[in-house]
Design an enzyme around this catalytic site. Sequence first.
Site, short mmCIF file in Angstrom:
data_model
loop_
_atom_site.label_atom_id
_atom_site.label_comp_id
_atom_site.label_asym_id
_atom_site.label_seq_id
_atom_site.Cartn_x
_atom_site.Cartn_y
_atom_site.Cartn_z
CB ALA A 78 -1.29 143.73 112.68
N GLY A 122 3.48 142.45 113.51
CA GLY A 122 2.93 142.27 114.86
C GLY A 122 3.27 140.91 115.45
CD GLU A 125 5.37 145.38 116.10
OE1 GLU A 125 4.35 145.02 115.48
OE2 GLU A 125 5.68 146.57 116.27
CD GLU A 145 5.50 146.07 110.91
OE1 GLU A 145 6.67 145.91 110.48
OE2 GLU A 145 5.11 145.60 111.99
C1 LIG Z 1 1.31 146.82 114.52
C2 LIG Z 1 1.00 147.96 113.72
C3 LIG Z 1 1.52 148.00 112.31
C4 LIG Z 1 1.28 146.82 111.46
C5 LIG Z 1 1.82 145.69 111.75
C6 LIG Z 1 1.74 144.47 110.93
O1 LIG Z 1 1.93 143.43 111.45
S1 LIG Z 1 1.40 144.60 109.29
C7 LIG Z 1 1.57 142.93 108.68
C8 LIG Z 1 3.01 142.53 108.56
N1 LIG Z 1 3.09 141.23 107.90
C9 LIG Z 1 3.21 141.08 106.59
O2 LIG Z 1 3.31 142.03 105.83
C10 LIG Z 1 3.23 139.66 106.07
C11 LIG Z 1 2.02 139.39 105.22
N2 LIG Z 1 2.01 138.02 104.73
C12 LIG Z 1 2.82 137.57 103.73
O3 LIG Z 1 3.66 138.29 103.21
C13 LIG Z 1 2.66 136.14 103.30
O4 LIG Z 1 1.40 135.68 103.75
C14 LIG Z 1 3.75 135.18 103.84
C15 LIG Z 1 5.09 135.52 103.16
C16 LIG Z 1 3.89 135.29 105.34
C17 LIG Z 1 3.37 133.71 103.51
O5 LIG Z 1 3.10 133.58 102.14
P1 LIG Z 1 2.34 132.27 101.61
O6 LIG Z 1 2.31 132.39 100.12
O7 LIG Z 1 2.95 131.06 102.23
O8 LIG Z 1 0.86 132.38 102.21
P2 LIG Z 1 -0.30 133.38 101.74
O9 LIG Z 1 0.22 134.75 101.45
O10 LIG Z 1 -1.11 132.73 100.68
O11 LIG Z 1 -1.16 133.49 103.10
C18 LIG Z 1 -2.15 132.57 103.46
C19 LIG Z 1 -3.37 133.33 103.88
O12 LIG Z 1 -3.06 134.12 105.02
C20 LIG Z 1 -3.41 135.47 104.79
N3 LIG Z 1 -2.49 136.35 105.51
C21 LIG Z 1 -1.16 136.21 105.66
N4 LIG Z 1 -0.66 137.22 106.41
C22 LIG Z 1 -1.73 138.01 106.74
C23 LIG Z 1 -1.85 139.19 107.50
N5 LIG Z 1 -0.79 139.76 108.11
N6 LIG Z 1 -3.07 139.73 107.61
C24 LIG Z 1 -4.14 139.17 107.04
N7 LIG Z 1 -4.07 138.03 106.32
C25 LIG Z 1 -2.88 137.46 106.17
C26 LIG Z 1 -3.28 135.62 103.28
O13 LIG Z 1 -3.99 136.75 102.83
C27 LIG Z 1 -3.85 134.31 102.81
O14 LIG Z 1 -5.26 134.34 102.89
P3 LIG Z 1 -6.17 134.27 101.54
O15 LIG Z 1 -5.76 135.44 100.74
O16 LIG Z 1 -5.79 132.96 100.91
O17 LIG Z 1 -7.57 134.35 102.07
#
Ligand SMILES: CCC/C=C/C(=O)SCCNC(=O)CCNC(=O)[C@H](O)C(C)(C)COP(=O)([O-])OP(=O)([O-])OC[C@H]1O[C@@H](n2cnc3c(N)ncnc32)[C@H](O)[C@@H]1OP(=O)([O-])[O-]
Length: 271
Positions: A78, A122, A125, A145
């Site tokens: 998400a 998400g 999911e 999460e």
């Molecule tokens: C359903 C209810 C509860 C909640 C559910 C959820 O899903 S909670 C979520 C659960 N998921 C997580 O916790 C995973 C969160 N993501 C990560 O941990 C890492 O991005 C990665 C390990 C997937 C890839 O690492 P990498 O170094 O290869 O790539 P990078 O990190 O440089 O990303 C590139 C760009 O994408 C952006 N972006 C990425 N994901 C999201 C996001 N969810 N959202 C928004 N943006 C996101 C990131 O900010 C960046 O943009 P910026 O800043 O350059 O403008």
Amino acid sequence: MFRVSGVLRSAAKTYENIIVEIRPNKVALITLNRPKALNALSTPLLNELVDALQVLQNDASVGAIVLTGSEKAFAAGADIKEMSTKSYMEVFQNRLFGQTDAIVQKIQKPVIAAVNGFALGGGCELAMMCDFILAGENAKFGQPEIKLGTIPGIGGTQRLARAVGKSKAMELVLTGRFMDAAEAERSGLVSRIVPAKDLVEEAVKTAGTMAAFSQPIVSIAKECVNAAFETTLAEGLRLERRLFYSTFATNDQKEGMAAFSDKRDPKFTNN
Ligand SMILES: CCC/C=C/C(=O)SCCNC(=O)CCNC(=O)[C@H](O)C(C)(C)COP(=O)([O-])OP(=O)([O-])OC[C@H]1O[C@@H](n2cnc3c(N)ncnc32)[C@H](O)[C@@H]1OP(=O)([O-])[O-]
């Protein structure tokens, strides 16, 4: 964007976060298309996805659907940036992610998730809402999460536990650890692993197999398997038997069995 084999459909819908393509084998391919955010599931993206699925559900020329992302990410979750400042009342009153309920409740056609790269939070999911998951060898699944101070909210605790069992689901949800494609296949989350570059075409081909069968019968089969997650064994068996009998009221059952006896391919007419 809404394309028919590469050509924009005349009554085209305009989407900004997804691409919808209709292939000649009666398969619709939906590609999540927010590459800069690793296909994070923003509200506009989810609204478009649900809209497209409902359009395709009502399109008789489509027999099956493939949902995919990019080679790097199916969806990295998400949209954290969108969610980060929301209050309890905002998420509660606006039913955050409530629109996704329609994916499971209203789509009778089979939907394959073709997952390359990250399917996190998400994203994992969303893949689990589909009927089955084909994974590229580079796929990574997880429910991280907990690291953000929240919990899965689109079915992760429930569907992951049903897919991989309590122990692994508990570990993934409580630690946020990712699992690779091999572990996901071993534990039953994905049906098959495919080389990453071949994944989408393999998913379209597999969807085409289903799209060539009788559509109402495919939907009945899907309903029966889904019932296994909702009912007792006795109720599920009763539902299956009743729906099995109901297939004998269709022309397609007559055609399928006649074609076998005649040693020819069946011509299903979806009635
Ligand atoms: C359903 C209810 C509860 C909640 C559910 C959820 O899903 S909670 C979520 C659960 N998921 C997580 O916790 C995973 C969160 N993501 C990560 O941990 C890492 O991005 C990665 C390990 C997937 C890839 O690492 P990498 O170094 O290869 O790539 P990078 O990190 O440089 O990303 C590139 C760009 O994408 C952006 N972006 C990425 N994901 C999201 C996001 N969810 N959202 C928004 N943006 C996101 C990131 O900010 C960046 O943009 P910026 O800043 O350059 O403008």
